[in-house]
Scaffold this motif. Structure first.
Motif, PDB file in Angstrom:
ATOM      1  N   THR A  42       0.848  -1.190   0.000  1.00  0.00           N
ATOM      2  CA  THR A  42       0.000   0.000   0.000  1.00  0.00           C
ATOM      3  C   THR A  42       0.881   1.237   0.000  1.00  0.00           C
ATOM      4  N   SER A  87      -5.971   8.993  -4.559  1.00  0.00           N
ATOM      5  CA  SER A  87      -6.024   7.544  -4.802  1.00  0.00           C
ATOM      6  C   SER A  87      -6.702   7.204  -6.126  1.00  0.00           C
ATOM      7  N   TYR A 145      -9.390   5.722  -0.789  1.00  0.00           N
ATOM      8  CA  TYR A 145      -8.633   4.482  -0.941  1.00  0.00           C
ATOM      9  C   TYR A 145      -8.972   3.814  -2.272  1.00  0.00           C
ATOM     10  N   MET A 165      -7.754   0.053  -4.649  1.00  0.00           N
ATOM     11  CA  MET A 165      -6.984  -1.185  -4.655  1.00  0.00           C
ATOM     12  C   MET A 165      -6.997  -1.776  -6.049  1.00  0.00           C
ATOM     13  N   GLY A 185      -2.475  -1.305  -2.934  1.00  0.00           N
ATOM     14  CA  GLY A 185      -3.406  -0.370  -2.316  1.00  0.00           C
ATOM     15  C   GLY A 185      -2.870   1.035  -2.408  1.00  0.00           C
TER      16      GLY A 185
END
Length: 123
Positions: free
Chosen positions: A10, A16, A38, A40, A50
């Motif tokens: 991450t 993000s 966030y 992923m 991440g």
């Protein structure tokens, strides 16, 4: 026998969503989840990347004069100049400091340094 299996790395990020799109395009990995705080990516073999948005994120330094760069990715490519050009087109920056001719150091949109190396050098 391994004590653990790496499943995800991450990275702190200034955005993000932007960084998920960037790394998805660079690595060819699927964006599995994305929101403002966030994101992923899903990679091969269950590996994930991440990206967590931090309002006060400060990118690591390059070159590493003050000990702020904690790690970086080495990415294997077939053609250094072509790959660097394409990845710059996705939002990376070619670092001013280039320590050699057999790799290229780039910075992702949040300032994380990473290296491109020739795939043939990895055997």
């Amino acid at each position: 026998m391994a004590l653990a299996t790496l499943k995800m790395v991450t990275l702190d990020s200034t955005d993000s969503r932007r960084d998920a799109a960037f790394w998805s395009a660079v690595l060819g990995w699927e964006v599995a989840a994305v929101e403002d705080e966030y994101a992923m990516l899903s990679g091969p073999g269950g590996l994930a990347l991440g990206l967590g948005t931090l309002a006060d994120h400060e990118p690591p330094g390059w070159p590493n004069e003050h000990g702020s760069k904690q790690f970086h990715f080495d990415l294997a490519v077939d053609d250094l100049d072509a790959a660097a050009s394409a990845i710059v087109g996705l939002g990376a920056t070619l670092a001013d400091e280039q320590p050699g001719e057999t790799w290229r150091v780039l910075l992702d949109p949040s300032g994380h340094p990473f290296c491109l190396t020739l795939a043939g050098n990895w055997g």
